[in-house]
Design an enzyme around this catalytic site. Structure first.
Site, short mmCIF file in Angstrom:
data_model
loop_
_atom_site.label_atom_id
_atom_site.label_comp_id
_atom_site.label_asym_id
_atom_site.label_seq_id
_atom_site.Cartn_x
_atom_site.Cartn_y
_atom_site.Cartn_z
N HIS A 42 56.68 72.89 42.45
CA HIS A 42 55.35 73.42 42.80
C HIS A 42 54.31 72.32 42.64
O HIS A 42 54.59 71.28 42.01
CB HIS A 42 55.01 74.58 41.84
CG HIS A 42 55.01 74.15 40.42
ND1 HIS A 42 56.11 74.27 39.60
CD2 HIS A 42 54.07 73.53 39.66
CE1 HIS A 42 55.84 73.77 38.41
NE2 HIS A 42 54.60 73.31 38.42
N HIS A 125 50.55 66.23 42.42
CA HIS A 125 51.92 65.71 42.30
C HIS A 125 52.89 66.86 42.10
O HIS A 125 52.48 67.97 41.74
CB HIS A 125 52.01 64.75 41.11
CG HIS A 125 51.88 65.45 39.79
ND1 HIS A 125 50.65 65.78 39.25
CD2 HIS A 125 52.80 65.90 38.91
CE1 HIS A 125 50.82 66.40 38.11
NE2 HIS A 125 52.13 66.49 37.87
P1 2AM Z 1 53.56 68.81 35.36
O1 2AM Z 1 54.31 69.25 36.55
O2 2AM Z 1 52.76 67.59 35.58
O3 2AM Z 1 54.40 68.78 34.12
C1 2AM Z 1 53.77 74.39 34.20
O4 2AM Z 1 54.02 73.85 32.96
C2 2AM Z 1 52.98 73.44 35.05
O5 2AM Z 1 51.71 73.20 34.44
C3 2AM Z 1 53.63 72.08 35.24
O6 2AM Z 1 53.61 71.77 36.61
C4 2AM Z 1 52.77 71.13 34.47
O7 2AM Z 1 52.48 69.94 35.10
C5 2AM Z 1 51.45 71.82 34.38
N1 2AM Z 1 50.72 71.41 33.19
C6 2AM Z 1 49.53 70.78 33.16
N2 2AM Z 1 49.12 70.60 31.92
C7 2AM Z 1 50.07 71.09 31.11
C8 2AM Z 1 50.23 71.18 29.70
N3 2AM Z 1 49.30 70.74 28.85
N4 2AM Z 1 51.36 71.73 29.23
C9 2AM Z 1 52.31 72.19 30.08
N5 2AM Z 1 52.21 72.15 31.41
C10 2AM Z 1 51.11 71.60 31.94
#
Ligand code: 2AM
Length: 195
Positions: A42, A125
């Site tokens: 996603h 991303h």
């Molecule tokens: P990421 O893909 O860059 O890891 C669910 O966890 C989604 O929320 C993930 O896509 C994650 O990004 C994003 N996300 C952003 N900030 C986060 C945080 N502090 N902790 C966990 N997930 C985060």
């Protein structure tokens, strides 16, 4: 409930990326990473963290208003990069200004609800793999980890997937039970159709 808001690429875009990522699994350092799976791929717009169930109606009303005020837009998954020595990601091209505007509006709505400003700097991303932290490790270990991620990102740098329409906003639930993340779309709203 652990919640975030995302755009979900369609199956064709996910399949294209999955085919391009498959050969990366054989490259140096790949076996030391935790790879995300295509079912969970996603584009995160905003991460909300723990939200009490009783705040859901308010949140849903706010997200519906954001979706109504932002246009559907064309994107493609393209290129790749890394966040330090931690994350390997695939990038996004196309009308990313529309995606950014949407992400900022979602983050603003969430901040209003929680009373907390969101520190999440939006960098569109799709996370492909995560490394264990090498913080606290020797510099040399950190350098190798970063170089390995750089090699993997370079191998995907020329990838340009099919174009697709980001037409929906999804409120996503993240379950971390069992040691790996499981994501579920709780509700979605169509973005505005401005032709
Ligand atoms: P990421 O893909 O860059 O890891 C669910 O966890 C989604 O929320 C993930 O896509 C994650 O990004 C994003 N996300 C952003 N900030 C986060 C945080 N502090 N902790 C966990 N997930 C985060």
């Amino acid at each position: 409930m652990r919640l975030f808001v995302a755009v979900l690429p369609p199956g064709e875009a996910l399949q294209g990326l999955s085919d391009a990522v498959a050969p990366l699994h054989g490259l140096p350092g790949a076996d030391r990473l935790r790879w995300t799976t295509v079912e969970g791929w996603h584009l995160t717009l905003a991460f909300l963290g723990q939200v009490p169930a009783e705040r859901l109606p308010e949140l849903e009303t706010a997200l519906a208003a954001v979706a109504e005020a932002h246009p559907a837009h064309r994107l493609r998954i393209a290129g790749a990069g890394r966040f330090g020595d931690r994350v390997l990601w695939a990038g996004v091209e196309g009308r990313t200004w529309a995606l950014r505007g949407l992400a900022e509006a979602v983050a603003g709505a969430a901040a209003e609800l929680t009373g907390e400003a969101d520190a999440f700097a939006f960098h569109p991303h799709l996370t492909l793999a995560r490394a264990g932290s090498s913080r606290g490790h020797r510099r040399a270990v950190q350098r190798v980890a970063a170089a390995e991620l750089e090699g993997l990102a370079a191998a995907l740098a020329d990838y340009r997937g099919p174009e697709w329409e980001a037409a929906e906003l999804h409120l996503m639930k993240s379950d971390l039970a069992g040691g790996f993340a499981h994501y579920e779309s709780l509700r979605s709203w169509a973005l505005a159709d401005w032709g």
